[in-house]
Design a protein around this motif. Structure first.
Motif, PDB file in Angstrom:
ATOM      1  N   ARG A 128      -7.869 -10.178   0.760  1.00  0.00           N
ATOM      2  CA  ARG A 128      -7.932  -9.912   1.992  1.00  0.00           C
ATOM      3  C   ARG A 128      -6.311  -9.518   2.359  1.00  0.00           C
ATOM      4  O   ARG A 128      -6.208  -8.709   3.097  1.00  0.00           O
ATOM      5  N   LEU A 129      -5.387 -10.169   1.540  1.00  0.00           N
ATOM      6  CA  LEU A 129      -4.118  -9.612   1.665  1.00  0.00           C
ATOM      7  C   LEU A 129      -3.943  -8.260   1.154  1.00  0.00           C
ATOM      8  O   LEU A 129      -3.069  -7.534   1.953  1.00  0.00           O
ATOM      9  N   ALA A 130      -4.581  -8.071   0.256  1.00  0.00           N
ATOM     10  CA  ALA A 130      -4.281  -6.598  -0.362  1.00  0.00           C
ATOM     11  C   ALA A 130      -4.706  -5.497   0.727  1.00  0.00           C
ATOM     12  O   ALA A 130      -4.009  -4.439   0.954  1.00  0.00           O
ATOM     13  N   ALA A 150      -3.104  -4.786  -5.212  1.00  0.00           N
ATOM     14  CA  ALA A 150      -4.429  -3.945  -5.799  1.00  0.00           C
ATOM     15  C   ALA A 150      -4.695  -3.988  -7.246  1.00  0.00           C
ATOM     16  O   ALA A 150      -5.393  -4.253  -7.713  1.00  0.00           O
ATOM     17  N   ARG A 151      -3.271  -3.457  -7.860  1.00  0.00           N
ATOM     18  CA  ARG A 151      -3.301  -3.387  -9.377  1.00  0.00           C
ATOM     19  C   ARG A 151      -3.342  -4.605  -9.991  1.00  0.00           C
ATOM     20  O   ARG A 151      -4.071  -4.696 -11.121  1.00  0.00           O
ATOM     21  N   ARG A 152      -2.939  -5.729  -9.468  1.00  0.00           N
ATOM     22  CA  ARG A 152      -2.972  -7.157  -9.934  1.00  0.00           C
ATOM     23  C   ARG A 152      -4.379  -7.537  -9.833  1.00  0.00           C
ATOM     24  O   ARG A 152      -5.006  -8.120 -11.030  1.00  0.00           O
ATOM     25  N   LEU A 153      -4.967  -7.216  -8.747  1.00  0.00           N
ATOM     26  CA  LEU A 153      -6.239  -7.553  -8.705  1.00  0.00           C
ATOM     27  C   LEU A 153      -7.302  -6.844  -9.773  1.00  0.00           C
ATOM     28  O   LEU A 153      -8.358  -7.539 -10.330  1.00  0.00           O
ATOM     29  N   LEU A 175     -11.746  -1.493  -3.696  1.00  0.00           N
ATOM     30  CA  LEU A 175     -10.565  -1.474  -3.183  1.00  0.00           C
ATOM     31  C   LEU A 175      -9.588  -0.581  -3.874  1.00  0.00           C
ATOM     32  O   LEU A 175      -8.970   0.146  -3.509  1.00  0.00           O
ATOM     33  N   SER A 176      -9.934  -0.414  -5.449  1.00  0.00           N
ATOM     34  CA  SER A 176      -9.146   0.373  -6.188  1.00  0.00           C
ATOM     35  C   SER A 176      -9.481   1.807  -5.943  1.00  0.00           C
ATOM     36  O   SER A 176      -8.722   2.621  -6.431  1.00  0.00           O
TER      37      SER A 176
END
Length: 416
Positions: free
Chosen positions: A373-375, A384-387, A413-414
């Protein structure tokens, strides 16, 4: 005259010039088409081979020869957006070479060049940079700051080229602003552009003798390496940053920030002993005063040490040590003034990863969805990269429907 015309006039082929410089032929080709510039250590040798001084070399580099197999209107896309921003960076390198001669002037000549009004101009750039850092930190979408940074870079280049202000002051402003430009690129997952910006920041800071600013540019460059899991390369950059920081102001938190990032690099190499040592050094920031950071290019105040420690323990699989640190860090991000979406999102991803290592789908889904949600809210490429990194951790739990749905949302998302 362009670089290509000068090369041909002296009878060099691209291959011949490249061989004398110890680079690949394609590298020379990129210089000639304006898609790259020689690194500072290569410039004196290239100037000697072309029988020009550094200032004239800078002029050659700003007049690239278009390749016949490319459309005349092609543009680069870099850290600050499409169009002529790569030209801004090349122009900066040129004016650094020209303006560097000011350092050799006599005191009387230097005074004639840099009067009080010019000093005010340099101070004005640095004041504006400080404002831009605050806007960047508070902005939900970091990319919204890009046009302003681009305009500020263009104006600063003009001042450097015209000799408007003391060379050192303008270089400090440039070293500061290129770090912010690198942050924007890094957040947008444009790692090559981020590395280029940090290299320029380090070069400008070195010219100005601004050791803390220089060290911080090297630290940020190390983050680019760690994003690709190049931890050994990051350790080398951070060792250099530590040496530079020792020449800086001991009342600032530069040395402690270097240590905090060294902990991450050592954790990536699985070295718990060095990681703990670096974290202990980073924690000495609590002994510094309230003016140990400037809120701009140096923001390390120790408030993130709990999440840093927790993230490092997750990184090394020390789950027994990780959860308390991360839970405390999550509470701190909720209370922080002007809290960072990127910072909170990072802690949430670490807690989700901790759940994956424990094979706890409930924890993965709860923290993972909040980070997602925060991304989305912030358009942060960093979160997004961490996810996306989390996807590899949750693979073994994909039989759980909720975890599988989370993975699908992260994948979507990516690609946006």
């Amino acid at each position: 005259m362009s670089l290509a015309k000068r090369r041909k006039a002296l009878g060099y082929s691209q291959e011949g010039l490249a061989a004398k410089l110890g680079v690949d032929r394609t590298t020379v080709g990129r210089w000639e088409t304006g898609k790259g510039v020689p690194q500072p250590p290569l410039r004196p040798k290239l100037a000697r081979l072309l029988n020009v001084d550094l200032a004239a070399l800078g002029t050659l580099l700003t007049e690239p020869t278009a390749r016949l197999d490319e459309p005349a209107e092609s543009h680069s896309h870099d850290a600050y957006g499409p169009g002529d921003d790569d030209m801004i960076r090349r122009e900066f390198l040129r004016v650094i070479a020209v303006a560097g001669t000011l350092a050799a002037l006599s005191a009387e000549e230097a005074e004639a060049v840099a009067d009080e009004a010019a000093r005010d101009a340099a101070d004005g750039y640095q004041s504006m940079n400080g404002h831009l850092w605050k806007v960047y930190q508070l902005a939900r979408s970091k990319r919204s700051v890009q046009p302003i940074v681009r305009d500020q870079l263009a104006a600063l280049n003009v001042s450097l080229g015209d000799g408007e202000g003391p060379f050192g002051g303008l270089c400090v402003a440039a070293g500061d602003l290129f770090q912010l430009a690198g942050e924007l690129a890094f957040d947008g997952n444009q790692h090559t552009d981020a590395a280029a910006s940090y290299s320029l920041a380090a070069s400008a800071s070195k010219e100005a003798g601004a050791f803390d600013l220089w060290a911080c540019a090297l630290v940020r460059h190390a983050y680019v390496e760690m994003a690709s899991a190049n931890y050994r390369e990051a350790v080398g950059l951070l060792s250099a940053a530590a040496r530079v920081a020792k020449r800086g102001d001991s009342s600032l938190s530069t040395r402690q920030w270097v240590a905090a990032v060294q902990a991450e690099a050592h954790a990536g190499l699985g070295n718990l002993t060095e990681c703990e040592r670096a974290l202990e050094e980073a924690e000495t920031v609590v002994h510094l005063g309230k003016h140990a950071h400037n809120g701009g290019w140096l923001r390390f105040d120790g408030s993130r040490l709990a999440e840093e420690r927790g993230a490092r323990y997750v990184q090394m699989g020390r789950l027994d040590l990780a959860e308390a640190a991360l839970t405390s860090a999550l509470d701190q991000t909720a209370l922080a003034k002007g809290h960072s979406y990127r910072r909170r999102g990072s802690v949430l991803v670490d807690l989700a990863a901790l759940g994956a290592k424990r094979r706890d789908p409930e924890q993965v889904v709860s923290y993972g969805h909040e980070a997602l949600r925060l991304a989305r809210q912030s358009s942060s490429g960093y979160v997004a990269r961490r996810l996306r990194g989390l996807q590899a951790e949750i693979g073994s739990l994909a039989t759980d429907r909720r975890v599988a749905e989370l993975g699908a949302e992260i994948a979507a998302l990516s690609t946006t």
